[in-house]
Enzyme design. Structure first.
Site, mmCIF file in Angstrom:
data_model
loop_
_atom_site.group_PDB
_atom_site.id
_atom_site.type_symbol
_atom_site.label_atom_id
_atom_site.label_comp_id
_atom_site.label_asym_id
_atom_site.label_seq_id
_atom_site.Cartn_x
_atom_site.Cartn_y
_atom_site.Cartn_z
ATOM 1 C CB SER A 38 -96.245 21.602 -60.005
ATOM 2 O OG SER A 38 -97.027 20.740 -59.691
ATOM 3 C CG HIS A 79 -94.187 18.989 -55.982
ATOM 4 N ND1 HIS A 79 -93.937 18.434 -57.208
ATOM 5 C CD2 HIS A 79 -95.206 20.007 -56.268
ATOM 6 C CE1 HIS A 79 -94.527 19.059 -58.119
ATOM 7 N NE2 HIS A 79 -95.319 20.172 -57.807
ATOM 8 C CD GLU A 115 -90.864 16.135 -57.519
ATOM 9 O OE1 GLU A 115 -91.924 16.709 -57.760
ATOM 10 O OE2 GLU A 115 -89.918 16.776 -57.782
#
Length: 356
Positions: A187, A320, A290
């Site tokens: 991320s 995610h 996502e």
């Protein structure tokens, strides 16, 4: 009075176009690599329940209290797991060594955790770092980089750069040169990972042998279609960031500049918009449902066009950064086997690292 208002509006519009000069990357959206066949396993329902618990932990809270609740919940993700590695605190650079039994300390992984640059820690991501140390046979260093809003965005970037430079010559037992270097992150940490390999190239350091990014944020301009189209199918990011779809993008850009003190068009914050030539072999894993899917797709397509060896592997219906739910989630196990196969290709020479 009216002419003053009009003048201010014209000034703001002009300043927006001058400051946030965006290359249109929509032509990259046609390159959609195939998604793995199949449906989410039954264990995914339990994962979705844990995602709901995370939301409940901060419900009704605002500001700092909400952030502290999120950080506490994330740090609890590793509780109760049977982890085989030794976890060893390191003061400078600040972080945590993760050492699987029998790992080679001359083989090293720098892990950069996610959490929107404001949450997460080495502790929160131990499920990932423990497994990475086992499958790579390497000593993993999970950097505890400085978080926003207490610190500036660039403070965290510098912490990651310093950690990589240090790891080239230091292992868990002291001074020792490295034989193999891998950078990985998820991320926000995936964004730092992709920005870091470009910085390494530009500054003449020994380049990493490979990089891995789980569901990376590659572009803070939020212009990729899935940032809006996948709000309803992303149970983690949708409820938190879905509301941004109602705000005009120029307003978001100015707010990002104010919060990050870096333009969202800067390659430091948006590695997709930087120079993607001569980068090491990179594996990106993402979910087809996502919000950050097209960020990953665009990065992979643009890096390939620049001649860098980048592979994007996409799973159907995953949350995610589903890799953090290993060993509960079979798809997380698949993701780590995918990493094992990727690294085998890298180390066999089938994927050649970019020159340092």
């Amino acid at each position: 009075m009216l002419w003053i208002i009009l003048a201010v509006i014209v000034f703001i519009v002009a300043a927006t176009f001058l400051l946030f000069r965006l290359e249109d990357l929509s032509h990259l959206d046609g390159d959609n690599p195939p998604v793995r066949e199949g449906k989410p396993s039954p264990a995914n329902r339990e994962v979705l329940g844990r995602i709901r618990e995370m939301g409940e932990s901060s419900r009704g809270l605002r500001g700092k209290a909400r952030l502290m609740a999120l950080r506490k919940h994330m740090d609890g993700l590793s509780e109760g797991l049977e982890l085989a590695s030794e976890f060893r605190f390191n003061a400078s650079p600040r972080g945590e060594w993760v050492l699987a039994p029998g790992c080679d300390t001359r083989r090293r992984v720098l892990y950069i955790h996610g959490g929107a640059w404001a949450a997460g820690s080495p502790r929160s991501h131990r499920a990932i770092t423990d497994r990475l140390s086992a499958i790579t046979g390497a000593a993993v260093f999970a950097v505890d980089y400085r978080l926003m809003p207490e610190n500036r965005f660039m403070d965290g970037v510098r912490d990651c750069r310093d950690a990589y430079s240090w790891l080239l010559k230091h292992g868990p037992d002291g001074d020792e040169p490295s034989d193999f270097m891998l950078i990985a992150g998820d991320s926000a940490g995936g964004s730092h990972t992709l920005g870091l390999i470009a910085w390494i190239r530009d500054n003449g350091l020994r380049q990493a042998d490979a990089a891995i990014a789980f569901s990376p944020s590659t572009d803070l301009t939020l212009t990729a279609p899935s940032n809006r189209n996948n709000i309803g199918t992303d149970p983690l990011l949708g409820p938190v960031f879905g509301g941004l779809s109602k705000i005009p993008l120029p307003v978001i850009w100015w707010a990002t500049l104010a919060a990050f003190r870096v333009s969202p068009t800067s390659p430091v914050a948006s590695p997709l918009r930087g120079d993607l030539r001569d980068l090491p072999p990179t594996l990106i894993q993402a979910s087809d449902t996502e919000m950050l899917l097209d960020n990953a797709r665009r990065y992979a397509a643009r890096a390939k066009a620049a001649g860098s060896p980048v592979a994007l592997h996409t799973w159907p219906g995953m949350v995610h950064v589903w890799q953090i739910f290993v060993p509960l989630l079979p798809e997380a196990e698949e993701a780590f086997e995918d990493i094992r196969a990727f690294l085998a290709e890298v180390e066999s020479g089938d994927l050649s690292p970019a020159s340092a």
